[in-house]
Design an enzyme around this catalytic site. Structure first.
Site, short mmCIF file in Angstrom:
data_model
loop_
_atom_site.label_atom_id
_atom_site.label_comp_id
_atom_site.label_asym_id
_atom_site.label_seq_id
_atom_site.Cartn_x
_atom_site.Cartn_y
_atom_site.Cartn_z
N ASP A 147 0.91 -1.14 0.00
CA ASP A 147 0.00 0.00 0.00
C ASP A 147 0.95 1.19 0.00
O ASP A 147 1.58 1.49 1.02
CB ASP A 147 -0.87 0.00 1.27
CG ASP A 147 -1.83 1.18 1.27
OD1 ASP A 147 -1.39 2.30 0.93
OD2 ASP A 147 -3.01 1.00 1.59
N HIS A 148 1.09 1.84 -1.14
CA HIS A 148 2.20 2.80 -1.24
C HIS A 148 2.04 3.99 -0.29
O HIS A 148 3.02 4.67 0.02
CB HIS A 148 2.45 3.24 -2.69
CG HIS A 148 1.51 4.27 -3.21
ND1 HIS A 148 0.27 3.96 -3.72
CD2 HIS A 148 1.62 5.61 -3.32
CE1 HIS A 148 -0.32 5.06 -4.11
NE2 HIS A 148 0.46 6.09 -3.89
N HIS B 124 -5.74 2.90 1.06
CA HIS B 124 -5.00 4.04 1.61
C HIS B 124 -5.76 4.79 2.72
O HIS B 124 -5.18 5.13 3.75
CB HIS B 124 -4.67 5.04 0.50
CG HIS B 124 -4.11 4.41 -0.74
ND1 HIS B 124 -3.17 3.42 -0.71
CD2 HIS B 124 -4.36 4.64 -2.06
CE1 HIS B 124 -2.86 3.07 -1.95
NE2 HIS B 124 -3.57 3.79 -2.79
O1 LIG Z 1 -3.33 3.84 -5.52
C1 LIG Z 1 -3.64 4.85 -6.12
O2 LIG Z 1 -3.12 6.02 -5.72
C2 LIG Z 1 -3.09 7.12 -6.61
C3 LIG Z 1 -2.82 8.34 -5.74
O3 LIG Z 1 -1.57 8.19 -5.15
P1 LIG Z 1 -0.70 9.45 -4.75
O4 LIG Z 1 0.52 8.88 -4.13
O5 LIG Z 1 -0.45 10.22 -6.01
O6 LIG Z 1 -1.54 10.25 -3.80
C4 LIG Z 1 -4.35 7.27 -7.41
O7 LIG Z 1 -4.17 8.25 -8.40
C5 LIG Z 1 -4.68 5.97 -8.08
O8 LIG Z 1 -5.92 6.08 -8.74
C6 LIG Z 1 -4.73 4.85 -7.09
O9 LIG Z 1 -4.81 3.61 -7.79
#
Ligand SMILES: O=C1O[C@H](COP(=O)(O)O)[C@@H](O)[C@H](O)[C@H]1O
Ligand code: NDP
Length: 491
Positions: free
Chosen positions: A180-181, A243
């Protein structure tokens, strides 16, 4: 750096010609090399169907690095560690060839038979790949083997369980690293430290002193090239299930007894277990969905979601979600946690606002409506930092108060070069630290919570589009807080 912290490893990337590998994985591996976290004892095997060669892969790796970071003169040496094999994950014969290549590289780079298998591929292949890695004996060697799984981890609890069963038939839970980045973001990792290393916050971190918590993750981008995936996902699966709920869990969890992976995960799991399930009949009192219409972002007119792609013409998919979560435990009973996320909103920003309760009688503001509650703002991105909103005496004569802010901006501290989320997570995986990866129990509980919402919405067609691109979502998202006497803080 000790050997333990400078892992020796062969990283196998399934989907090495894809977008994630190009934009995130190659630059992250390079940054780990630049910072000395990996040395010469590593090799990367890129796999995908197209008939590339080592040279083509290396050229692509170099280009992706040049787009993302400023490379040093070590770039040539770095890319020489990359190898390509044309590979169809559904074809058994590919796996024996992979075996031979990994063995050869382990000899050449002395990587002690440590292997990371990174699945940067469409999720329908995850189970097959894990199974084949087991069947072809690619994961049982003298060193360690770890499987990194990208999102989405299923599309609901049922499919997630099925996928988990497939993975667990081949890998142990400790070997599975579910990415989960957001958990790799510097300020998300900072939530625990801000809470548990500061007496002034932790003593107040409960329903006696906090009136509500707001977590917003807004994006200006639309659905981009991912219409096919996104339309079957929507903002609830794409952002809330993972997230947003992870951030809520970190904000609400009890202090762990130790800073170990198991203890931290166990506290997060308790929060997810305490989430009050949504009664489908009451969904409109707790959740709001939206889909963007035409509007302006940075002065440019952008199309409605429905016009982004032919396939989206009659879509009922939500590109925005706002929700009120209640955590039924001793610490949080009665405190709403509001979450909000969406595409094509006014700004790209992720922010947490902790709103403290007002003091019983405020002598320093003339009217009630002038009161400014104390806020703690955790800025996750783009500006990493924290802001504390206080009240202080207005300058000049008299004793009226005015709001002031104490701000700490992480990005402005000299010498701090915040590593990318993927860089940190990849490194954590290589050193065997699974703290910032999601345990199966967290995934299952999150799906259980959002499944009710998704089911209810899929059974009822919404009146979309219902918010303008460039706004902060539908009016109903503001009403969600207004009826509790709150409003979204835009700080
Ligand atoms: O996991 C995801 O995250 C991005 C948003 O990530 P961020 O680090 O740029 O806040 C989102 O654009 C994408 O749809 C989703 O799959
Ligand atoms: N891109 C991103 O920013 C993010 C992606 N993710 C997730 O990461 C994963 C990968 O996403 P992304 O890189 O965008 O996807 P892409 O569609 O860009 O890449 C898919 C990759 O899979 C390969 N591939 C497809 N079929 C096969 C097959 N049968 N055998 C071998 N290789 C195959 C493709 O190469 P080829 O055609 O040459 O075979 C390509 O390298 C997905 O699970 C996605 O949800 C998660 C968060 C963010």
């Amino acid at each position: 750096m000790s050997n333990e912290l400078q892992p020796k490893v062969v990283i196998v990337i399934f989907g090495a010609t894809g977008d994630l590998a190009k934009r995130k994985l190659f630059p992250s591996i390079y940054r780990l090399y630049q910072s000395g976290k990996i040395s010469e004892n590593f090799a990367v095997v890129g796999l995908a169907r197209r008939p590339w060669t080592d040279e083509i892969l290396r050229e692509n790796v170099a280009n992706s690095i040049k787009e993302a970071v400023s490379p040093n003169e070590d770039l040539e040496e770095f890319i020489s560690h990359f190898y390509y094999q044309s590979f169809d994950v559904t074809d058994d014969s590919s796996y024996s060839g992979l075996h031979a290549l990994i063995n050869e590289l382990e000899g050449a780079y002395q990587t002690e038979e440590n292997r990371v298998f990174y699945l940067a591929m469409a999720p329908e292949f995850f189970g097959t790949i894990a199974n084949k890695l087991q069947e072809y004996g690619l994961k049982d060697f003298a060193g360690w083997s770890r499987l990194v799984i990208e999102k989405p981890f299923g599309t609901d609890l049922k499919s997630a369980r099925k996928l988990n069963k497939q993975l667990r038939a081949a890998f142990d839970e400790e070997q599975i690293y579910r990415i989960d980045h957001y958990l790799g973001k510097e300020m998300v990792q900072n939530i625990e430290v801000i809470r548990f290393a500061n007496g002034i916050f932790e003593h107040l971190w409960n329903n006696r002193f906090i009136s509500n918590v707001q977590v917003t993750s807004s994006e200006t981008l639309g659905v981009e090239e991912r219409a096919r995936y996104y339309d079957t996902s929507g903002a609830t699966r794409d952002m809330v299930q993972n997230h947003m709920l992870q951030m809520v869990a970190l904000l609400a969890m009890e202090p762990p007894i130790k800073l170990t992976t198991d203890e931290i995960r166990s506290e997060k799991i308790k929060v997810l277990r305490a989430l009050r399930p949504i009664d489908p009949k009451e969904i409109d009192n707790f959740f709001v969905r939206g889909q963007y219409g035409v509007g302006k972002i940075d002065g440019e007119t952008v199309p409605a979601y429905l016009d982004e792609d032919d396939e989206l013409e009659n879509s009922n998919t939500e590109t925005f979600v706002a929700g009120k979560l209640l955590i039924d435990n001793y610490r949080w009973a009665g405190v709403p946690f509001y979450i909000r996320t969406g595409k094509r909103l006014a700004e790209k920003s992720t922010k947490i606002v902790i709103e403290f309760k007002d003091i019983p009688m405020n002598l320093y503001y003339k009217k009630d409506k002038d009161r400014h509650p104390n806020l703690l703002i955790i800025n996750i991105q783009p500006n990493e930092g924290i802001t504390l909103c206080l009240n202080a005496k207005k300058s000049g004569s008299g004793s009226l108060a005015e709001p002031i802010q104490l701000a700490y901006n992480h990005n402005e501290v000299p010498g701090i070069n915040t590593p990318e989320a993927y860089e940190k997570l990849l490194y954590d995986c290589m050193i065997g630290d699974a703290t910032n990866f999601t345990h199966w129990d967290e995934v299952a509980l999150s799906w259980k919570f959002v499944d009710t919402i998704i089911n209810e919405w899929s059974n009822n067609t919404a009146d979309f589009p219902n918010y303008r691109s460039g706004s902060m979502g539908p009016d109903a998202a503001d009403e969600l807080l207004a009826k509790d006497g709150f409003h979204w803080w835009s700080i």
